[in-house]
Write a protein that holds these residues in place. Structure first.
Motif, PDB file in Angstrom:
ATOM      1  N   ALA A 123      19.132   4.522  16.616  1.00 28.77           N
ATOM      2  CA  ALA A 123      19.458   3.234  16.001  1.00 28.77           C
ATOM      3  C   ALA A 123      18.691   3.107  14.694  1.00 28.77           C
ATOM      4  O   ALA A 123      17.598   3.654  14.548  1.00 28.77           O
ATOM      5  CB  ALA A 123      19.071   2.084  16.940  1.00 28.77           C
ATOM      6  N   GLY A 124      19.271   2.375  13.757  1.00 30.73           N
ATOM      7  CA  GLY A 124      18.612   2.137  12.481  1.00 30.73           C
ATOM      8  C   GLY A 124      17.654   0.957  12.596  1.00 30.73           C
ATOM      9  O   GLY A 124      17.651   0.232  13.595  1.00 30.73           O
ATOM     10  N   GLN A 125      16.880   0.746  11.533  1.00 32.90           N
ATOM     11  CA  GLN A 125      15.994  -0.426  11.526  1.00 32.90           C
ATOM     12  C   GLN A 125      16.816  -1.714  11.532  1.00 32.90           C
ATOM     13  O   GLN A 125      16.310  -2.774  11.881  1.00 32.90           O
ATOM     14  CB  GLN A 125      15.078  -0.379  10.306  1.00 32.90           C
ATOM     15  CG  GLN A 125      14.035   0.721  10.421  1.00 32.90           C
ATOM     16  CD  GLN A 125      13.022   0.689   9.286  1.00 32.90           C
ATOM     17  OE1 GLN A 125      13.273   0.138   8.225  1.00 32.90           O
ATOM     18  NE2 GLN A 125      11.890   1.312   9.513  1.00 32.90           N
TER      19      GLN A 125
ATOM     20  N   GLY B   5      22.276   2.573   5.593  1.00 37.01           N
ATOM     21  CA  GLY B   5      20.913   2.663   6.100  1.00 37.01           C
ATOM     22  C   GLY B   5      20.202   1.334   6.077  1.00 37.01           C
ATOM     23  O   GLY B   5      19.819   0.849   5.007  1.00 37.01           O
ATOM     24  N   GLY B   6      20.056   0.724   7.257  1.00 39.22           N
ATOM     25  CA  GLY B   6      19.292  -0.513   7.354  1.00 39.22           C
ATOM     26  C   GLY B   6      20.060  -1.758   6.941  1.00 39.22           C
ATOM     27  O   GLY B   6      19.463  -2.808   6.742  1.00 39.22           O
ATOM     28  N   ILE B   7      21.378  -1.641   6.824  1.00 41.43           N
ATOM     29  CA  ILE B   7      22.164  -2.812   6.417  1.00 41.43           C
ATOM     30  C   ILE B   7      22.619  -3.560   7.680  1.00 41.43           C
ATOM     31  O   ILE B   7      23.286  -2.978   8.534  1.00 41.43           O
ATOM     32  CB  ILE B   7      23.384  -2.405   5.553  1.00 41.43           C
ATOM     33  CG1 ILE B   7      22.914  -1.626   4.320  1.00 41.43           C
ATOM     34  CG2 ILE B   7      24.201  -3.634   5.162  1.00 41.43           C
ATOM     35  CD1 ILE B   7      24.036  -1.015   3.495  1.00 41.43           C
TER      36      ILE B   7
ATOM     37  N   ILE C 273      25.161   7.323   0.026  1.00 43.42           N
ATOM     38  CA  ILE C 273      23.715   7.518  -0.013  1.00 43.42           C
ATOM     39  C   ILE C 273      23.130   6.751   1.161  1.00 43.42           C
ATOM     40  O   ILE C 273      23.337   5.556   1.313  1.00 43.42           O
ATOM     41  CB  ILE C 273      23.065   7.159  -1.365  1.00 43.42           C
ATOM     42  CG1 ILE C 273      23.477   5.790  -1.873  1.00 43.42           C
ATOM     43  CG2 ILE C 273      23.426   8.178  -2.411  1.00 43.42           C
ATOM     44  CD1 ILE C 273      22.865   5.460  -3.231  1.00 43.42           C
ATOM     45  N   GLU C 274      22.455   7.513   2.015  1.00 45.67           N
ATOM     46  CA  GLU C 274      21.959   6.947   3.269  1.00 45.67           C
ATOM     47  C   GLU C 274      20.439   7.048   3.295  1.00 45.67           C
ATOM     48  O   GLU C 274      19.880   8.138   3.272  1.00 45.67           O
ATOM     49  CB  GLU C 274      22.559   7.722   4.448  1.00 45.67           C
ATOM     50  CG  GLU C 274      22.198   7.117   5.782  1.00 45.67           C
ATOM     51  CD  GLU C 274      22.507   8.066   6.927  1.00 45.67           C
ATOM     52  OE1 GLU C 274      23.322   7.709   7.776  1.00 45.67           O
ATOM     53  OE2 GLU C 274      21.928   9.172   6.951  1.00 45.67           O
ATOM     54  N   GLY C 275      19.794   5.906   3.341  1.00 50.12           N
ATOM     55  CA  GLY C 275      18.339   5.879   3.314  1.00 50.12           C
ATOM     56  C   GLY C 275      17.711   6.092   4.679  1.00 50.12           C
ATOM     57  O   GLY C 275      18.380   6.082   5.711  1.00 50.12           O
TER      58      GLY C 275
ATOM     59  N   LEU D   1      27.834   0.875   7.613  1.00 51.54           N
ATOM     60  CA  LEU D   1      26.938   0.418   8.681  1.00 51.54           C
ATOM     61  C   LEU D   1      27.221   1.228   9.937  1.00 51.54           C
ATOM     62  O   LEU D   1      28.369   1.648  10.164  1.00 51.54           O
ATOM     63  CB  LEU D   1      27.172  -1.059   9.020  1.00 51.54           C
ATOM     64  CG  LEU D   1      26.647  -2.131   8.056  1.00 51.54           C
ATOM     65  CD1 LEU D   1      27.510  -2.208   6.797  1.00 51.54           C
ATOM     66  CD2 LEU D   1      26.631  -3.488   8.738  1.00 51.54           C
ATOM     67  N   GLY D   2      26.170   1.416  10.757  1.00 50.84           N
ATOM     68  CA  GLY D   2      26.368   2.108  12.026  1.00 50.84           C
ATOM     69  C   GLY D   2      25.933   1.234  13.190  1.00 50.84           C
ATOM     70  O   GLY D   2      26.741   0.747  13.981  1.00 50.84           O
ATOM     71  N   THR D   3      24.618   0.983  13.263  1.00 50.55           N
ATOM     72  CA  THR D   3      24.017   0.328  14.424  1.00 50.55           C
ATOM     73  C   THR D   3      24.720  -0.977  14.822  1.00 50.55           C
ATOM     74  O   THR D   3      24.957  -1.224  15.999  1.00 50.55           O
ATOM     75  CB  THR D   3      22.519   0.070  14.137  1.00 50.55           C
ATOM     76  OG1 THR D   3      21.925   1.338  13.835  1.00 50.55           O
ATOM     77  CG2 THR D   3      21.810  -0.531  15.319  1.00 50.55           C
TER      78      THR D   3
HETATM   79  C1  LIG Z   1      23.824   6.563  17.495  1.00 50.08           C
HETATM   80  C2  LIG Z   1      24.065   7.071  16.092  1.00 50.08           C
HETATM   81  C3  LIG Z   1      24.736   8.290  15.921  1.00 50.08           C
HETATM   82  C4  LIG Z   1      25.015   8.765  14.622  1.00 50.08           C
HETATM   83  N1  LIG Z   1      25.733   9.921  14.471  1.00 50.08           N
HETATM   84  C5  LIG Z   1      26.104  10.325  13.219  1.00 50.08           C
HETATM   85  C6  LIG Z   1      26.983  11.440  13.028  1.00 50.08           C
HETATM   86  O1  LIG Z   1      27.442  12.063  13.993  1.00 50.08           O
HETATM   87  N2  LIG Z   1      27.298  11.797  11.754  1.00 50.08           N
HETATM   88  C7  LIG Z   1      26.834  11.098  10.654  1.00 50.08           C
HETATM   89  O2  LIG Z   1      27.156  11.455   9.528  1.00 50.08           O
HETATM   90  N3  LIG Z   1      26.006  10.028  10.812  1.00 50.08           N
HETATM   91  C8  LIG Z   1      25.667   9.615  12.055  1.00 50.08           C
HETATM   92  N4  LIG Z   1      24.906   8.474  12.201  1.00 50.08           N
HETATM   93  C9  LIG Z   1      24.590   7.642  11.003  1.00 50.08           C
HETATM   94  C10 LIG Z   1      25.650   6.524  10.806  1.00 50.08           C
HETATM   95  O3  LIG Z   1      26.905   7.061  10.481  1.00 50.08           O
HETATM   96  C11 LIG Z   1      25.260   5.515   9.701  1.00 50.08           C
HETATM   97  O4  LIG Z   1      25.229   6.121   8.441  1.00 50.08           O
HETATM   98  C12 LIG Z   1      23.922   4.859   9.994  1.00 50.08           C
HETATM   99  O5  LIG Z   1      23.908   4.376  11.312  1.00 50.08           O
HETATM  100  C13 LIG Z   1      23.680   3.722   9.002  1.00 50.08           C
HETATM  101  O6  LIG Z   1      22.470   3.065   9.263  1.00 50.08           O
HETATM  102  P1  LIG Z   1      22.382   1.759  10.203  1.00 50.08           P
HETATM  103  O7  LIG Z   1      22.455   2.250  11.597  1.00 50.08           O
HETATM  104  O8  LIG Z   1      21.062   1.140   9.865  1.00 50.08           O
HETATM  105  O9  LIG Z   1      23.549   0.867   9.875  1.00 50.08           O
HETATM  106  C14 LIG Z   1      24.593   8.013  13.490  1.00 50.08           C
HETATM  107  C15 LIG Z   1      23.905   6.799  13.692  1.00 50.08           C
HETATM  108  C16 LIG Z   1      23.646   6.322  14.966  1.00 50.08           C
HETATM  109  C17 LIG Z   1      22.946   4.993  15.133  1.00 50.08           C
END
Ligand SMILES: Cc1cc2nc3c(=O)[nH]c(=O)nc-3n(C[C@H](O)[C@H](O)[C@H](O)COP(=O)(O)O)c2cc1C
Length: 342
Positions: free
Chosen positions: A303-305, A179-181, A145-147, A200-202
């Motif tokens: 980028a996320g928050q 999302g936002g972690i 679950i992604e906010g 986490l992504g960012t």
């Molecule tokens: C530059 C960037 C590219 C992303 N590309 C994808 C993607 O190709 N597929 C996907 O499911 N989520 C994608 N995401 C979401 C990330 O997988 C992740 O769920 C998200 O970054 C989590 O939030 P956070 O950035 O606040 O940690 C992307 C996020 C970023 C920042």
């Protein structure tokens, strides 16, 4: 560090992923390639390759390279609305990838069935409770679950609300929260609410092992949470999936493109599907410009928050250790105070 509390609290997640830590590095198009994914998995968390819209043979080579660098579990993220989706599906089948993450839209049933018959585990994004239940029925082995705080394409609802709406009501499968972690303390809170782990992504986009251009990493390090904004939709006749990115010239160019496409729609020079496809193509190209070419003015700085918690370039291992230690420490504070109070 001995994980007295985390070990039990995220056991469902670590058992499912086959990892030491129930932390996933979410797929990031152009960024999540074999270097980052294998470093994440080798550091005890779960790496994910982003298929984006890569040519199928490039995705295949990325899977091979990841396997050369790690023997630990990792996944492949497929975007169901990408033009290359069917070719990507064939690749993950042929390569017998163990974890497939479907993103973009609800995956077609036949894709889920094919992947399951191949013995892989499936993770899907759940934007609402009703869809979460539907996806579990359809065969999802776990949910993410992604906010709205997340980076990249986002839904309308915040992580904290989705967690309350979905987590307690879908006990059938492990659920990972995203999302936002930005900190271990936050991971501890979501685990206490019943999450199996966190994505986490960012924070990982700026890791030393991330191939993102140094300009991209620097802009993320300089940014604060308020700089990462979702794009608006100007008119319901052209539905736009919001994209959260740091505001720059690229964001303004997206707005111009949206207005131009709206005019073309009104004048019937273009149909809605083509207009939406053009908007998605814009993001793929703009993200590549920023991440690979380092054009941080006109490229997209998704980028996320959580970007406000990105302070420096660090090795993946250090980021993961920091998250794990802070999460465990937070749990110690909570539980040890509880024991004293008894
Ligand atoms: C530059 C960037 C590219 C992303 N590309 C994808 C993607 O190709 N597929 C996907 O499911 N989520 C994608 N995401 C979401 C990330 O997988 C992740 O769920 C998200 O970054 C989590 O939030 P956070 O950035 O606040 O940690 C992307 C996020 C970023 C920042």
């Amino acid at each position: 560090m001995r994980l007295k509390y985390l070990k039990n609290l995220w056991k469902r997640g670590t058992d499912f992923l086959g990892t030491e830590y129930a932390i996933l590095c979410g797929a990031m198009t152009w960024i999540s390639e074999h270097n980052l994914a294998s470093s994440i998995s080798n550091s005890g968390a779960f790496g994910v390759l982003a298929a984006g819209n890569l040519p199928a043979e490039v995705l295949e080579a990325e899977i091979d390279r990841t396997r050369q660098r790690t023997s630990r579990p990792f996944g492949v993220n497929l975007i169901t609305i990408a033009p290359n989706f069917e070719a990507h599906l064939d690749v993950v089948m042929r390569k017998k990838v163990n974890f497939v993450i479907f993103a973009g839209a609800i995956p077609p049933s036949r894709a889920v069935e094919r992947v399951k018959q191949n013995g892989a585990k499936i993770l899907c994004f759940a934007p609402t409770l009703a869809l979460a239940k539907r996806m579990v029925k359809q065969g999802a082995d776990a949910l993410i679950i992604e906010g709205n705080e997340a980076g990249g394409h986002v839904g309308p609802v915040s992580t904290s609300v989705l967690v309350q709406e979905i987590l307690p009501h879908v006990p059938e499968v492990p659920i990972f929260v995203a999302g936002g972690i930005g900190t271990g303390e936050m991971i501890a809170q979501y685990l206490l609410m019943g999450a199996a782990g966190c994505q986490l992504g960012t924070r990982f986009a700026v890791a030393e092992e991330s191939i993102a251009h140094p300009n991209f990493k620097q802009r993320l390090i300089q940014a604060s949470a308020k700089d990462a904004m979702p794009t608006p939709q100007f008119d319901p006749s052209l539905p736009v999936i919001p994209v959260r990115a740091i505001i720059n010239e690229g964001t303004r160019e997206f707005s111009k493109l949206q207005l131009q496409l709206l005019n073309e729609l009104k004048e019937k020079k273009i149909d809605k599907d083509t207009a939406q496809m053009k908007l998605e193509e814009f993001w793929m190209g703009a993200l590549r410009r920023a991440v690979i070419d380092g054009d941080v003015e006109r490229g997209s700085l998704m980028a996320g928050q959580s970007v406000g918690m990105v302070k420096k370039v660090q090795p993946v291992k250090e980021i993961i250790q920091e998250l794990v230690e802070k999460a465990e420490k937070k749990l110690e504070e909570i539980f040890d105070v509880g024991e004293e109070g008894v």
